[in-house]
Design a protein around this motif. Structure first.
Motif, PDB file in Angstrom:
ATOM      1  N   LEU A 106     -14.828 -93.633 -15.524  1.00 21.29           N
ATOM      2  CA  LEU A 106     -13.560 -93.075 -14.778  1.00 21.29           C
ATOM      3  C   LEU A 106     -14.223 -91.458 -14.313  1.00 21.29           C
ATOM      4  O   LEU A 106     -13.751 -91.409 -16.107  1.00 21.29           O
ATOM      5  CB  LEU A 106     -12.911 -93.882 -14.718  1.00 21.29           C
ATOM      6  CG  LEU A 106     -13.252 -95.555 -14.371  1.00 21.29           C
ATOM      7  CD1 LEU A 106     -11.772 -96.208 -14.724  1.00 21.29           C
ATOM      8  CD2 LEU A 106     -13.113 -95.433 -12.609  1.00 21.29           C
ATOM      9  N   ALA A 107     -13.269 -90.347 -13.656  1.00 25.47           N
ATOM     10  CA  ALA A 107     -12.870 -89.452 -14.280  1.00 25.47           C
ATOM     11  C   ALA A 107     -11.728 -89.285 -14.011  1.00 25.47           C
ATOM     12  O   ALA A 107     -10.569 -90.063 -12.888  1.00 25.47           O
ATOM     13  CB  ALA A 107     -13.560 -88.468 -13.372  1.00 25.47           C
ATOM     14  N   ARG A 108     -10.932 -88.595 -15.252  1.00 27.71           N
ATOM     15  CA  ARG A 108      -9.010 -88.645 -15.133  1.00 27.71           C
ATOM     16  C   ARG A 108      -8.676 -87.327 -14.007  1.00 27.71           C
ATOM     17  O   ARG A 108      -7.751 -88.511 -13.236  1.00 27.71           O
ATOM     18  CB  ARG A 108      -9.027 -87.824 -16.683  1.00 27.71           C
ATOM     19  CG  ARG A 108      -8.346 -88.635 -17.363  1.00 27.71           C
ATOM     20  CD  ARG A 108      -8.802 -87.538 -18.774  1.00 27.71           C
ATOM     21  NE  ARG A 108      -9.110 -88.347 -19.738  1.00 27.71           N
ATOM     22  CZ  ARG A 108      -7.790 -88.750 -20.247  1.00 27.71           C
ATOM     23  NH1 ARG A 108      -6.098 -88.315 -19.699  1.00 27.71           N
ATOM     24  NH2 ARG A 108      -7.601 -90.229 -21.479  1.00 27.71           N
ATOM     25  N   GLU A 109      -9.472 -86.440 -13.775  1.00 31.39           N
ATOM     26  CA  GLU A 109      -9.272 -85.942 -12.663  1.00 31.39           C
ATOM     27  C   GLU A 109      -9.226 -86.441 -10.870  1.00 31.39           C
ATOM     28  O   GLU A 109      -8.568 -86.195  -9.909  1.00 31.39           O
ATOM     29  CB  GLU A 109      -9.355 -85.057 -12.458  1.00 31.39           C
ATOM     30  CG  GLU A 109     -11.312 -84.708 -12.834  1.00 31.39           C
ATOM     31  CD  GLU A 109     -11.913 -84.710 -13.421  1.00 31.39           C
ATOM     32  OE1 GLU A 109     -12.866 -84.858 -13.694  1.00 31.39           O
ATOM     33  OE2 GLU A 109     -10.752 -84.900 -14.943  1.00 31.39           O
ATOM     34  N   GLN A 110      -9.622 -87.706 -10.994  1.00 26.98           N
ATOM     35  CA  GLN A 110      -9.775 -88.144  -9.972  1.00 26.98           C
ATOM     36  C   GLN A 110      -8.617 -89.572  -9.884  1.00 26.98           C
ATOM     37  O   GLN A 110      -9.010 -90.668  -8.809  1.00 26.98           O
ATOM     38  CB  GLN A 110     -11.185 -89.299  -9.391  1.00 26.98           C
ATOM     39  CG  GLN A 110     -12.528 -88.058  -9.359  1.00 26.98           C
ATOM     40  CD  GLN A 110     -14.042 -88.876  -8.990  1.00 26.98           C
ATOM     41  OE1 GLN A 110     -14.371 -89.142  -9.866  1.00 26.98           O
ATOM     42  NE2 GLN A 110     -14.764 -87.467  -8.420  1.00 26.98           N
ATOM     43  N   LEU A 111      -8.294 -90.473 -10.178  1.00 27.44           N
ATOM     44  CA  LEU A 111      -7.062 -90.543 -10.830  1.00 27.44           C
ATOM     45  C   LEU A 111      -6.304 -91.211  -9.660  1.00 27.44           C
ATOM     46  O   LEU A 111      -5.903 -92.282  -9.135  1.00 27.44           O
ATOM     47  CB  LEU A 111      -6.591 -91.459 -12.600  1.00 27.44           C
ATOM     48  CG  LEU A 111      -7.616 -91.871 -12.612  1.00 27.44           C
ATOM     49  CD1 LEU A 111      -7.078 -92.370 -13.940  1.00 27.44           C
ATOM     50  CD2 LEU A 111      -8.479 -93.217 -12.665  1.00 27.44           C
ATOM     51  N   SER A 112      -5.590 -90.005  -9.326  1.00 27.71           N
ATOM     52  CA  SER A 112      -4.768 -90.082  -8.244  1.00 27.71           C
ATOM     53  C   SER A 112      -4.970 -90.619  -6.933  1.00 27.71           C
ATOM     54  O   SER A 112      -3.983 -90.849  -6.315  1.00 27.71           O
ATOM     55  CB  SER A 112      -4.432 -88.457  -8.093  1.00 27.71           C
ATOM     56  OG  SER A 112      -4.893 -87.590  -7.539  1.00 27.71           O
ATOM     57  N   LYS A 113      -5.907 -90.147  -6.925  1.00 24.50           N
ATOM     58  CA  LYS A 113      -6.988 -90.742  -5.149  1.00 24.50           C
ATOM     59  C   LYS A 113      -7.295 -91.958  -5.467  1.00 24.50           C
ATOM     60  O   LYS A 113      -8.644 -92.418  -3.963  1.00 24.50           O
ATOM     61  CB  LYS A 113      -7.848 -89.978  -4.471  1.00 24.50           C
ATOM     62  CG  LYS A 113      -7.204 -88.837  -4.344  1.00 24.50           C
ATOM     63  CD  LYS A 113      -5.868 -88.026  -3.367  1.00 24.50           C
ATOM     64  CE  LYS A 113      -5.610 -86.398  -3.378  1.00 24.50           C
ATOM     65  NZ  LYS A 113      -4.491 -86.712  -2.722  1.00 24.50           N
ATOM     66  N   LEU A 114      -7.592 -92.655  -6.755  1.00 25.51           N
ATOM     67  CA  LEU A 114      -8.208 -93.576  -6.354  1.00 25.51           C
ATOM     68  C   LEU A 114      -7.730 -94.928  -5.766  1.00 25.51           C
ATOM     69  O   LEU A 114      -7.116 -95.426  -5.977  1.00 25.51           O
ATOM     70  CB  LEU A 114      -8.838 -94.287  -8.196  1.00 25.51           C
ATOM     71  CG  LEU A 114      -9.178 -95.824  -9.018  1.00 25.51           C
ATOM     72  CD1 LEU A 114     -10.920 -94.906  -8.440  1.00 25.51           C
ATOM     73  CD2 LEU A 114      -9.041 -95.931  -9.919  1.00 25.51           C
ATOM     74  N   THR A 115      -8.290 -95.596  -5.376  1.00 24.80           N
ATOM     75  CA  THR A 115      -7.997 -97.103  -4.282  1.00 24.80           C
ATOM     76  C   THR A 115      -9.229 -98.181  -5.186  1.00 24.80           C
ATOM     77  O   THR A 115      -9.555 -97.862  -5.616  1.00 24.80           O
ATOM     78  CB  THR A 115      -8.574 -96.878  -3.206  1.00 24.80           C
ATOM     79  OG1 THR A 115     -10.317 -97.147  -3.374  1.00 24.80           O
ATOM     80  CG2 THR A 115      -8.829 -95.955  -2.282  1.00 24.80           C
ATOM     81  N   LEU A 116      -8.331 -99.316  -4.708  1.00 25.29           N
ATOM     82  CA  LEU A 116      -8.962-101.061  -5.651  1.00 25.29           C
ATOM     83  C   LEU A 116     -10.422-100.694  -5.189  1.00 25.29           C
ATOM     84  O   LEU A 116     -10.901-101.531  -5.176  1.00 25.29           O
ATOM     85  CB  LEU A 116      -7.909-102.083  -4.869  1.00 25.29           C
ATOM     86  CG  LEU A 116      -8.204-102.986  -5.915  1.00 25.29           C
ATOM     87  CD1 LEU A 116      -8.898-102.787  -7.348  1.00 25.29           C
ATOM     88  CD2 LEU A 116      -7.767-103.950  -5.507  1.00 25.29           C
TER      89      LEU A 116
END
Length: 125
Positions: A106-116
């Motif tokens: 997982l990339a920290r910078e992608q968490l704001s858009k992550l979906t389940l």
């Protein structure tokens, strides 16, 4: 976005952030317990504040606290309830536990858009 999808995605983001920052499961349980401190839906604001407090005390990471704050403010502004917040935090706990021992990247910078859905796809690879 429908309410259920919103709740699932916030839960996924919080759980994934907690996993990345090695947050103890007990800290997620403390957040859930904090919902019961006050009766009104302002408990969502209290959760946001409690998360910031726990980050300052190095109990949870700043990323996790920030995502919790964003989630609770989003739910509050959309006039959602303590029940909805409880659902988000419960999902976060499950996600956090599901990621333990996995080799998911997982990339920290992608968490704001992550979906389940995206997270589940990563877990099955």
């Amino acid at each position: 976005m429908q309410t259920e999808e919103l709740l699932l995605n916030w839960g996924a983001r919080i759980g994934a952030a907690a996993y990345l920052e090695y947050v103890k499961s007990s800290q997620l349980e403390n957040l859930l317990a904090t919902l019961d401190v006050i009766e009104s839906r302002e408990a969502l604001l209290l959760i946001a504040l409690f998360a910031q407090r726990q980050a300052r005390r190095s109990r949870i990471g700043n990323l996790t606290a920030g995502i919790i704050r964003q989630a609770m403010l989003d739910l509050y502004e959309k006039n959602l309830t303590k029940r909805d917040a409880r659902e988000v935090l419960g999902i976060a706990k499950w996600v956090h536990e599901a990621l333990q021992g996995s080799n998911v990247k997982l990339a920290r910078e992608q968490l704001s858009k992550l979906t389940l859905h995206e997270l589940l796809e990563k877990l099955t690879r």
